[in-house]
Design a protein around this motif. Structure first.
Motif, PDB file in Angstrom:
ATOM      1  N   GLN A  22       0.834  -1.203   0.000  1.00  0.00           N
ATOM      2  CA  GLN A  22       0.000   0.000   0.000  1.00  0.00           C
ATOM      3  C   GLN A  22       0.870   1.255   0.000  1.00  0.00           C
ATOM      4  N   LEU A  23       1.950   1.251   0.763  1.00  0.00           N
ATOM      5  CA  LEU A  23       2.834   2.415   0.774  1.00  0.00           C
ATOM      6  C   LEU A  23       3.456   2.642  -0.600  1.00  0.00           C
ATOM      7  N   PHE A  24       3.855   1.562  -1.260  1.00  0.00           N
ATOM      8  CA  PHE A  24       4.409   1.678  -2.610  1.00  0.00           C
ATOM      9  C   PHE A  24       3.376   2.294  -3.551  1.00  0.00           C
ATOM     10  N   ARG A  25       2.144   1.779  -3.506  1.00  0.00           N
ATOM     11  CA  ARG A  25       1.082   2.307  -4.376  1.00  0.00           C
ATOM     12  C   ARG A  25       0.754   3.754  -4.044  1.00  0.00           C
ATOM     13  N   TYR A  26       0.704   4.089  -2.755  1.00  0.00           N
ATOM     14  CA  TYR A  26       0.404   5.462  -2.357  1.00  0.00           C
ATOM     15  C   TYR A  26       1.505   6.406  -2.841  1.00  0.00           C
ATOM     16  N   SER A  27       2.752   5.966  -2.757  1.00  0.00           N
ATOM     17  CA  SER A  27       3.852   6.776  -3.285  1.00  0.00           C
ATOM     18  C   SER A  27       3.683   7.021  -4.774  1.00  0.00           C
ATOM     19  N   ALA A  28       3.281   5.993  -5.492  1.00  0.00           N
ATOM     20  CA  ALA A  28       3.114   6.120  -6.942  1.00  0.00           C
ATOM     21  C   ALA A  28       1.968   7.060  -7.296  1.00  0.00           C
ATOM     22  N   VAL A  29       0.832   6.881  -6.665  1.00  0.00           N
ATOM     23  CA  VAL A  29      -0.342   7.674  -7.033  1.00  0.00           C
ATOM     24  C   VAL A  29      -0.204   9.139  -6.601  1.00  0.00           C
ATOM     25  N   THR A  30       0.594   9.410  -5.576  1.00  0.00           N
ATOM     26  CA  THR A  30       0.775  10.787  -5.117  1.00  0.00           C
ATOM     27  C   THR A  30       2.068  11.400  -5.651  1.00  0.00           C
ATOM     28  N   TRP A  31       2.762  10.682  -6.493  1.00  0.00           N
ATOM     29  CA  TRP A  31       4.016  11.142  -7.082  1.00  0.00           C
ATOM     30  C   TRP A  31       5.012  11.524  -5.982  1.00  0.00           C
ATOM     31  N   ASN A  32       5.072  10.709  -4.935  1.00  0.00           N
ATOM     32  CA  ASN A  32       5.995  10.940  -3.827  1.00  0.00           C
ATOM     33  C   ASN A  32       7.162   9.972  -3.975  1.00  0.00           C
ATOM     34  N   PRO A  33       8.295  10.435  -4.494  1.00  0.00           N
ATOM     35  CA  PRO A  33       9.409   9.524  -4.754  1.00  0.00           C
ATOM     36  C   PRO A  33      10.334   9.271  -3.563  1.00  0.00           C
ATOM     37  N   HIS A  34       9.972   9.738  -2.367  1.00  0.00           N
ATOM     38  CA  HIS A  34      10.878   9.552  -1.232  1.00  0.00           C
ATOM     39  C   HIS A  34      10.975   8.069  -0.881  1.00  0.00           C
ATOM     40  N   ARG A  35      12.170   7.560  -0.903  1.00  0.00           N
ATOM     41  CA  ARG A  35      12.399   6.122  -0.778  1.00  0.00           C
ATOM     42  C   ARG A  35      12.075   5.571   0.601  1.00  0.00           C
ATOM     43  N   ILE A  36      11.951   6.398   1.627  1.00  0.00           N
ATOM     44  CA  ILE A  36      11.641   5.877   2.968  1.00  0.00           C
ATOM     45  C   ILE A  36      10.266   5.226   3.021  1.00  0.00           C
ATOM     46  N   HIS A  37       9.453   5.448   1.974  1.00  0.00           N
ATOM     47  CA  HIS A  37       8.107   4.882   1.941  1.00  0.00           C
ATOM     48  C   HIS A  37       8.020   3.565   1.160  1.00  0.00           C
ATOM     49  N   PHE A  38       9.063   3.229   0.379  1.00  0.00           N
ATOM     50  CA  PHE A  38       8.957   1.999  -0.416  1.00  0.00           C
ATOM     51  C   PHE A  38      10.236   1.184  -0.523  1.00  0.00           C
ATOM     52  N   ASP A  39      11.348   1.682  -0.013  1.00  0.00           N
ATOM     53  CA  ASP A  39      12.620   0.956  -0.063  1.00  0.00           C
ATOM     54  C   ASP A  39      13.106   0.768   1.380  1.00  0.00           C
ATOM     55  N   GLU A  40      12.842  -0.414   1.928  1.00  0.00           N
ATOM     56  CA  GLU A  40      13.097  -0.631   3.353  1.00  0.00           C
ATOM     57  C   GLU A  40      14.571  -0.494   3.714  1.00  0.00           C
ATOM     58  N   SER A  41      15.479  -1.027   2.905  1.00  0.00           N
ATOM     59  CA  SER A  41      16.893  -0.912   3.265  1.00  0.00           C
ATOM     60  C   SER A  41      17.334   0.553   3.254  1.00  0.00           C
ATOM     61  N   TYR A  42      16.844   1.333   2.319  1.00  0.00           N
ATOM     62  CA  TYR A  42      17.166   2.765   2.307  1.00  0.00           C
ATOM     63  C   TYR A  42      16.574   3.455   3.537  1.00  0.00           C
ATOM     64  N   ALA A  43      15.333   3.132   3.888  1.00  0.00           N
ATOM     65  CA  ALA A  43      14.695   3.742   5.050  1.00  0.00           C
ATOM     66  C   ALA A  43      15.517   3.463   6.310  1.00  0.00           C
ATOM     67  N   ARG A  44      16.024   2.252   6.437  1.00  0.00           N
ATOM     68  CA  ARG A  44      16.848   1.907   7.605  1.00  0.00           C
ATOM     69  C   ARG A  44      18.171   2.669   7.587  1.00  0.00           C
ATOM     70  N   GLU A  45      18.755   2.839   6.409  1.00  0.00           N
ATOM     71  CA  GLU A  45      19.985   3.637   6.287  1.00  0.00           C
ATOM     72  C   GLU A  45      19.749   5.075   6.754  1.00  0.00           C
ATOM     73  N   GLU A  46      18.553   5.572   6.549  1.00  0.00           N
ATOM     74  CA  GLU A  46      18.196   6.940   6.950  1.00  0.00           C
ATOM     75  C   GLU A  46      17.805   7.027   8.426  1.00  0.00           C
ATOM     76  N   GLY A  47      17.856   5.901   9.140  1.00  0.00           N
ATOM     77  CA  GLY A  47      17.584   5.909  10.567  1.00  0.00           C
ATOM     78  C   GLY A  47      16.182   5.500  10.966  1.00  0.00           C
ATOM     79  N   HIS A  48      15.376   5.062  10.020  1.00  0.00           N
ATOM     80  CA  HIS A  48      14.017   4.614  10.328  1.00  0.00           C
ATOM     81  C   HIS A  48      14.015   3.136  10.703  1.00  0.00           C
TER      82      HIS A  48
END
Length: 147
Positions: A22-48
Motif C-alpha cells: 500500500q505504501l508503494f502504491r500510495y507513493s506512486a499515485v501521489t508522485w511521492n518519490p521519497h524512498r523511505i516509503h517503499f525501499d526498506e533498506s534505504y529507510a533503515r539507512e536513513e535511521g528509520h
C-alpha cells in the motif's frame, strides 16, 4: 436542521492494516518519490525502523473514520493535524473521532491514531457541517433527450 450529536460522542473506530505494498502504491499515485516509503533498506539507512507511513495517508485514514462514521450528509470544512510518532509498515492502526464541540449544523471532532501498543502517533481536529439531503447528481437523460 440541528446536529444530532453531543459532546463526548465517539464515531465507530476505523481499523486499518497498512502494508508495504500500500505504501508503494500510495507513493506512486501521489508522485511521492521519497524512498523511505517503499525501499526498506534505504529507510533503515536513513535511521528509520522500516518503511515509514506517509503523513498524508495517515490523515486520509483519519478523515475516512469521520466520513464513513457520519455519512454523506456531512462535509469536512477544516482539518488540522500533527504527527507525534512515526509508524512503520506493516502496521495495524486504529483511528477514532470524538465530538468536542457542536454549534448549529456543525461540529468539531478530535482525531486520534493509535498503534497496537496503544501509543498515539497522530492527533488532530476536524470541523464538519451538515449539508442537508439535496441531490447533487444530474438526472439521467431519457431516450431522445440531451443530458
Amino acid at each position: 436542521m440541528s446536529v444530532t450529536f453531543q459532546v463526548g460522542d465517539v464515531l465507530p473506530p476505523l481499523r486499518h492494516t497498512v502494508t508495504p505494498f500500500q505504501l508503494f502504491r500510495y507513493s506512486a499515485v501521489t508522485w511521492n518519490p521519497h524512498r523511505i516509503h517503499f525501499d526498506e533498506s534505504y529507510a533503515r539507512e536513513e535511521g528509520h525502523a522500516g518503511l515509514a507511513l506517509h503523513s498524508h495517508l495517515r490523515a486520509a485514514l483519519a478523515l475516512r473514520c469521520v466520513t464513513e462514521g457520519l455519512g454523506p450528509l456531512w462535509r469536512v470544512t477544516n482539518v488540522a493535524y500533527r504527527l507525534r510518532k512515526p509508524i512503520y509498515a506493516p502496521a495495524e492502526v486504529a483511528y477514532t473521532a470524538r465530538v468536542t464541540e457542536t454549534e448549529g449544523d456543525g461540529m468539531t471532532l478530535e482525531l486520534v491514531e493509535e498503534n497496537p501498543s496503544g501509543e498515539v502517533g497522530f492527533e488532530g481536529t476536524v470541523r464538519v457541517s451538515r449539508t442537508g439531503a439535496r441531490n447533487t447528481q444530474r438526472p439521467l437523460a431519457t431516450a431522445g433527450e440531451r443530458p
